[in-house]
Design a protein around this motif. Sequence first.
Motif, PDB file in Angstrom:
ATOM      1  N   GLY A  73       0.819  -1.215   0.000  1.00 18.65           N
ATOM      2  CA  GLY A  73       0.000   0.000   0.000  1.00 18.65           C
ATOM      3  C   GLY A  73       0.849   1.260   0.000  1.00 18.65           C
ATOM      4  O   GLY A  73       0.590   2.210  -0.742  1.00 18.65           O
ATOM      5  N   ALA A  74       1.896   1.244   0.825  1.00 17.84           N
ATOM      6  CA  ALA A  74       2.783   2.410   0.905  1.00 17.84           C
ATOM      7  C   ALA A  74       3.448   2.684  -0.446  1.00 17.84           C
ATOM      8  O   ALA A  74       3.622   3.837  -0.854  1.00 17.84           O
ATOM      9  CB  ALA A  74       3.843   2.189   1.978  1.00 17.84           C
ATOM     10  N   ILE A  75       3.805   1.609  -1.168  1.00 19.39           N
ATOM     11  CA  ILE A  75       4.453   1.767  -2.487  1.00 19.39           C
ATOM     12  C   ILE A  75       3.470   2.336  -3.502  1.00 19.39           C
ATOM     13  O   ILE A  75       3.744   3.316  -4.183  1.00 19.39           O
ATOM     14  CB  ILE A  75       5.000   0.404  -3.002  1.00 19.39           C
ATOM     15  CG1 ILE A  75       6.148  -0.089  -2.108  1.00 19.39           C
ATOM     16  CG2 ILE A  75       5.443   0.504  -4.460  1.00 19.39           C
ATOM     17  CD1 ILE A  75       6.563  -1.536  -2.364  1.00 19.39           C
ATOM     18  N   VAL A  76       2.283   1.713  -3.597  1.00 16.44           N
ATOM     19  CA  VAL A  76       1.366   2.092  -4.686  1.00 16.44           C
ATOM     20  C   VAL A  76       0.644   3.411  -4.435  1.00 16.44           C
ATOM     21  O   VAL A  76       0.286   4.108  -5.387  1.00 16.44           O
ATOM     22  CB  VAL A  76       0.338   0.975  -5.011  1.00 16.44           C
ATOM     23  CG1 VAL A  76       1.055  -0.287  -5.459  1.00 16.44           C
ATOM     24  CG2 VAL A  76      -0.591   0.689  -3.861  1.00 16.44           C
ATOM     25  N   PHE A  77       0.457   3.791  -3.166  1.00 15.98           N
ATOM     26  CA  PHE A  77      -0.236   5.051  -2.916  1.00 15.98           C
ATOM     27  C   PHE A  77       0.672   6.255  -3.161  1.00 15.98           C
ATOM     28  O   PHE A  77       0.193   7.373  -3.279  1.00 15.98           O
ATOM     29  CB  PHE A  77      -0.818   5.103  -1.500  1.00 15.98           C
ATOM     30  CG  PHE A  77      -2.139   4.394  -1.390  1.00 15.98           C
ATOM     31  CD1 PHE A  77      -3.257   4.851  -2.089  1.00 15.98           C
ATOM     32  CD2 PHE A  77      -2.273   3.253  -0.620  1.00 15.98           C
ATOM     33  CE1 PHE A  77      -4.476   4.198  -2.005  1.00 15.98           C
ATOM     34  CE2 PHE A  77      -3.499   2.592  -0.526  1.00 15.98           C
ATOM     35  CZ  PHE A  77      -4.608   3.067  -1.220  1.00 15.98           C
ATOM     36  N   SER A  78       1.979   6.019  -3.231  1.00 17.03           N
ATOM     37  CA  SER A  78       2.867   7.168  -3.483  1.00 17.03           C
ATOM     38  C   SER A  78       3.414   7.171  -4.908  1.00 17.03           C
ATOM     39  O   SER A  78       4.218   8.004  -5.265  1.00 17.03           O
ATOM     40  CB  SER A  78       4.038   7.149  -2.481  1.00 17.03           C
ATOM     41  OG  SER A  78       4.753   5.942  -2.618  1.00 17.03           O
ATOM     42  N   ASP A  79       2.977   6.227  -5.731  1.00 21.40           N
ATOM     43  CA  ASP A  79       3.476   6.158  -7.108  1.00 21.40           C
ATOM     44  C   ASP A  79       2.351   5.705  -8.044  1.00 21.40           C
ATOM     45  O   ASP A  79       1.960   4.542  -8.066  1.00 21.40           O
ATOM     46  CB  ASP A  79       4.649   5.158  -7.170  1.00 21.40           C
ATOM     47  CG  ASP A  79       5.321   5.134  -8.536  1.00 21.40           C
ATOM     48  OD1 ASP A  79       4.629   5.340  -9.563  1.00 21.40           O
ATOM     49  OD2 ASP A  79       6.538   4.893  -8.594  1.00 21.40           O
TER      50      ASP A  79
END
Length: 200
Positions: free
Chosen positions: A70-76
Amino acid sequence: MRKVGLTGSIAVGKTFVCDVFRELGCHVLDADVAAREVVKPGTVGLQQIEHSFGQDVLQTDGTLDRQKLGAIVFSDESKRKLLDSILHPLIIELQDEWIEDVRQRDPDGIVIVDAALMIESGGYKRFDHLIVVWCDPEVQLKRLMTRDGLSEEDAAKRIASQMPQEEKKRYADHLIDTSEGFDSTREQVRDVFEKLKSGG
């Protein structure tokens, strides 16, 4: 059988709305349940995620670390689109199998499929009706911060990564506003249920 799509942005109260529809006798498939099913260990979904995002998004027991992903996809944005392209076809396939199963058991029933990205993916077109659950933006922000333990900045970022609520509402056959809390929401769900039963 009446096929109904239900959608809405993050932290607007879709789970509670689905629970009330269940109490009223509808068959409800929760988006999170479907999303978890397609990424269980040993599934094609999890293999594709590992291939695209690396082993870092797996926990030591081989299950998906949803928070890390989630942290990866919500910031990219591009990574979010990549994840969606992996998951959407698998989730739609699972939904269709479930709908067919319900049709055989209860041909006159009302099935409701809850999916956050139903409009964005075009999946809503497969349904007879579309319900959009929404709430005031300030309420949504507070709920998300409380629910996921996020800072205001992180919560705002997650909300901003989704289609705006106002845009989603334009697609709706029925709207349910959860801003005023449980009792008001329950009443609206009952109203929509009566309309669906009578074919509207």
